[in-house]
Design an enzyme around this catalytic site. Structure first.
Site, PDB file in Angstrom:
ATOM      1  N   CYS A   2      22.375  25.549   3.374  1.00  0.00           N
ATOM      2  CA  CYS A   2      23.063  26.654   4.013  1.00  0.00           C
ATOM      3  C   CYS A   2      22.197  27.234   5.124  1.00  0.00           C
ATOM      4  CB  CYS A   2      23.383  27.726   2.990  1.00  0.00           C
ATOM      5  SG  CYS A   2      24.244  27.096   1.527  1.00  0.00           S
ATOM      6  N   ARG A  27      24.247  23.277   9.225  1.00  0.00           N
ATOM      7  CA  ARG A  27      23.682  23.314   7.880  1.00  0.00           C
ATOM      8  C   ARG A  27      24.734  23.594   6.803  1.00  0.00           C
ATOM      9  NH1 ARG A  27      18.072  23.982   8.077  1.00  0.00           N
ATOM     10  NH2 ARG A  27      18.068  24.824   5.970  1.00  0.00           N
ATOM     11  N   TRP A  74      27.253  25.945   2.531  1.00  0.00           N
ATOM     12  CA  TRP A  74      27.682  24.655   1.997  1.00  0.00           C
ATOM     13  C   TRP A  74      27.798  24.868   0.493  1.00  0.00           C
ATOM     14  CZ3 TRP A  74      29.545  20.123   3.528  1.00  0.00           C
ATOM     15  CH2 TRP A  74      29.523  19.052   2.628  1.00  0.00           C
ATOM     16  N   ASN A  98      19.941  30.122   0.063  1.00  0.00           N
ATOM     17  CA  ASN A  98      20.043  28.687   0.272  1.00  0.00           C
ATOM     18  C   ASN A  98      19.303  28.013  -0.865  1.00  0.00           C
ATOM     19  OD1 ASN A  98      20.254  26.095   1.274  1.00  0.00           O
ATOM     20  ND2 ASN A  98      18.673  26.357   2.840  1.00  0.00           N
ATOM     21  N   GLY A  99      19.960  27.087  -1.590  1.00  0.00           N
ATOM     22  CA  GLY A  99      19.304  26.391  -2.675  1.00  0.00           C
ATOM     23  C   GLY A  99      20.111  26.440  -3.962  1.00  0.00           C
ATOM     24  N   GLU A 480       8.457   0.168  -1.517  1.00  0.00           N
ATOM     25  CA  GLU A 480       8.653   1.205  -0.501  1.00  0.00           C
ATOM     26  C   GLU A 480       7.328   1.810  -0.068  1.00  0.00           C
ATOM     27  OE1 GLU A 480      10.316   4.457   1.828  1.00  0.00           O
ATOM     28  OE2 GLU A 480      10.645   2.311   1.520  1.00  0.00           O
ATOM     29  N   LYS A 484       5.957   1.808   3.770  1.00  0.00           N
ATOM     30  CA  LYS A 484       5.605   3.036   4.491  1.00  0.00           C
ATOM     31  C   LYS A 484       4.194   2.939   5.069  1.00  0.00           C
ATOM     32  CE  LYS A 484       9.078   5.839   4.355  1.00  0.00           C
ATOM     33  NZ  LYS A 484       9.954   4.661   4.431  1.00  0.00           N
ATOM     34  N   GLU A 487       4.183   0.570   8.009  1.00  0.00           N
ATOM     35  CA  GLU A 487       4.931   1.081   9.160  1.00  0.00           C
ATOM     36  C   GLU A 487       4.114   2.019  10.024  1.00  0.00           C
ATOM     37  OE1 GLU A 487       9.636   1.610   8.385  1.00  0.00           O
ATOM     38  OE2 GLU A 487       8.356   2.761   7.027  1.00  0.00           O
ATOM     39  N   HIS A 503       0.233 -13.580 -11.659  1.00  0.00           N
ATOM     40  CA  HIS A 503       0.832 -14.809 -11.138  1.00  0.00           C
ATOM     41  C   HIS A 503       0.465 -15.034  -9.667  1.00  0.00           C
ATOM     42  CE1 HIS A 503       3.158 -15.589 -14.754  1.00  0.00           C
ATOM     43  NE2 HIS A 503       3.469 -14.306 -14.777  1.00  0.00           N
ATOM     44  N   LYS A 603      14.186   3.622  15.375  1.00  0.00           N
ATOM     45  CA  LYS A 603      14.844   4.325  14.291  1.00  0.00           C
ATOM     46  C   LYS A 603      16.079   3.587  13.805  1.00  0.00           C
ATOM     47  CE  LYS A 603      15.398   7.716  11.426  1.00  0.00           C
ATOM     48  NZ  LYS A 603      14.505   7.793  10.274  1.00  0.00           N
TER      49      LYS A 603
END
Length: 608
Positions: A2, A27, A74, A98-99, A480, A484, A487, A503, A603
């Site tokens: 929000c 938002r 929201w 908000n939250g 992941e 990261k 990257e 292995h 991106k």
């Protein structure tokens, strides 16, 4: 996610509050409202729907007052109605939020014993009522807020206004950003500096756990423990564009820290937070109970999110799952079963290989679902149903908040599938949903360990090669983490299933190689620790990512430990994504690389 604004002014603020809310409408847009303090006390106008509806109300019924707060919502708890719109008022208190207040039901039960009852379906009203009770028991506004904040469990950005206090706002941040703006004779508050850009470029950002008392010309800030702290006042560039780093050095850091808010915002779309159940807003063109197979295809980080989802769908819904890299899927031309679902995952919704995979699956007669962050994208338009991630624009090339949003949605869908297929009982589903609801708070707690991660990253930046190990649903997080690090720091790294160590990869282990083990406590941890000890026996430098229980079980002989909050194993992969993001980020900072725009990467990959 929000939007919040507040103004302590010297002239009427209603119109300026609405203008600031327009800059925050991205938002949230289910409802909106403002409250001001007039000679008669607190007054407000609220409207469901877009901000123009509120503007129309204000044109018909103007609000006076030189201090006010505003909110664009929201919906999380309670529908998108005028009665659930913010600001919420109780007694002499108005608040915007908000939250998610996780324990709002417990708060309301306590309040009910003293005769306080809510007028809305929201979690926020419990906060207004609690502060009101404190004031009616004799506390000052400052004391009332200070007494209330420790009672709240969850994530929040809060701004309070009080009848009789025309030069006071009190704000608090726990997982949701807030910025204080300094004017010549006025003070401002906003969810981000962009909302305040027309008024000032002098900004003080509240840090995690801060709460602040704002009066004209001054802001007094307290930390999580109630100590007075200094936060830097800086010049914001937010007036130039929406994309502003805030008080962070890089967009990637900002986006890592946005995750409590963006996960909360995303989950609100897929869960009934009050009822603690899955509640999909999308109309599904298929029945989970009748699906023969789920095929997931994506690229890069989105592919790893799909790998985690495979564990979830197969375990909690007993739905067979294939996961394939989109660039391979399109050329492999796999046979796809009748009544199968193909789920494509793409942050941009324009990834060329993923789009080609979608078109192949559609040609093969599959149901097509897309998990995207850009709802107007090509992938979204060509799918039968879309599941939006709702995490806002992601500027850094290395995906962070989009990843945890994707995982949060996939977890919600797995629960829905499990219930539809009769695998999950109502109580089992409730426990999994509860774990998701607590996740934004867990991420906020994880971010408090950033200093420790930064210390470890200094040594990691000297490595030439790094291994990441994980088992079960943590194996994709090892992949992941390695991605990261590659990257943005350009250090060679590989992720492996922990059981595969012997292995082949164990041949690489020596005294100079860091081995990062992602192993929060679960039923597989004992086996993962066994693999870790094999590394230790060969002189490898171990960095263990685990929780307090896992730390105790691991014992001594570990070079470094990054401690996570203890969570339900179901959500452990989502939470574990955060420390591997922080490790990669701080390592790259020490290496001096271009964190937000690493070499050779884009991106959105819109070509083969």
């Amino acid at each position: 996610m929000c939007g919040i604004v507040g103004i302590i002014g010297v002239e009427p603020v209603a119109d300026r509050l609405v203008d600031a809310l327009r800059r925050l409408e991205y938002r949230g847009y289910d409802s909106a409202g403002i409250a001001t303090l007039t000679g008669a006390g607190l007054d407000r106008r609220r409207a469901e729907g877009k901000l123009n509806n509120l503007a129309g109300k204000l044109a018909a019924e103007p609000l006076e007052g030189v201090i006010g707060i505003g909110h664009t919502r929201w919906a999380t708890h309670g529908g998108a109605t005028e009665g659930n719109a913010h600001p919420h008022m109780a007694g002499k208190v108005a608040v915007v939020h908000n939250g998610i207040i996780e324990n709002f039901k417990e708060l309301l039960e306590d309040l009910a014993r003293d005769g306080y009852s809510p007028q809305s379906e929201t979690d926020t009203e419990s906060v207004a009522l609690w502060v009101t009770r404190e004031i009616e028991r004799g506390a000052t506004p400052r004391e009332a807020v200070a007494n209330t904040l420790p009672k709240l469990r969850g994530t929040f950005g809060l701004v309070f206004m009080f009848a009789g206090e025309d030069k006071l706002l009190i704000a608090a941040r726990q997982g949701s950003p807030l910025a204080v703006g300094h004017g010549k004779d006025e003070m401002y508050l906003g969810s981000d500096a962009f909302a305040l850009a027309p008024f000032t470029n002098q900004i003080t950002y509240l840090e995690e756990g801060d709460w602040a008392v704002i009066v004209p010309g001054q802001v007094e800030i307290f930390d999580f423990d109630g100590n007075v702290v200094e936060r830097a006042r800086q010049v914001s560039s937010a007036s130039a564009a929406l994309a502003d780093k805030g008080n962070h050095r890089h967009f990637m850091a900002k986006e890592i820290y946005e995750q409590p808010e963006t996960v909360s915002h995303t989950l609100a779309h897929y869960l009934d937070l009050a009822g603690e159940t899955v509640k999909l807003r999308e109309e599904l063109p298929f029945d989970f109970a009748k699906l023969s197979r789920l095929t997931i295809t994506a690229c890069g980080t989105a592919f790893y999110a799909g790998l985690v989802a495979k564990y979830w769908f197969e375990r909690y819904a007993r739905l067979p799952v294939d996961v394939d890299v989109a660039s391979e899927f399109r050329y492999r031309e796999p046979p796809l079963p009748d009544n199968g679902l193909t789920l494509v995952i793409s942050q941009s919704g324009e990834t060329a290989d993923t789009l080609a995979a979608l078109r192949y699956a559609a040609k093969e007669g599959q149901h097509i679902a897309a998990l995207v962050n850009v709802q107007e994208s090509t992938i979204a338009r060509e799918s039968h149903v879309i599941f939006p991630t709702l995490c806002g624009p992601e500027i850094a090339v290395a995906s962070t908040k989009a990843t945890t949003a994707q995982l949060s949605i996939l977890a919600s869908l797995a629960i829905a599938a499990g219930q539809a297929r009769g695998v999950l009982s109502p109580s089992d589903a409730h426990a999994l949903v509860r774990a998701l609801i607590e996740l934004p708070r867990n991420i906020s707690e994880m971010l408090r360990f950033e200093g420790r991660v930064e210390e470890i990253s200094r040594n990691l930046s000297r490595a030439k090669d790094v291994l990441y190990l994980g088992r079960g649903q943590l194996y994709p997080i090892a992949l992941e983490g390695a991605l990261k690090l590659k990257e943005i720091s350009y250090i060679h790294a590989e992720g492996y299933a922990a059981g595969e160590l012997k292995h082949g990869p164990i041949a690489l282990v020596n005294e100079e190689m860091p081995v990062i083990v992602v192993a929060p406590s679960d039923e597989l941890m004992e086996k993962t620790l066994s693999n870790m000890y094999e590394v230790a026996a060969r002189g490898g430098k171990i960095i263990l990512i685990t929780d307090a229980e896992g730390k105790a079980e691991a014992g001594g002989g570990i070079d470094d430990i990054i401690e996570m909050p203890r969570v339900h194993p179901f959500v452990a992969p989502i939470l574990a994504a955060v420390p591997v993001q922080l490790l990669a980020y701080h390592t790259a900072v020490f290496m001096g690389t271009d964190v937000d725009q690493p070499r050779n990467l884009a991106k959105s990959v819109t070509v083969e």
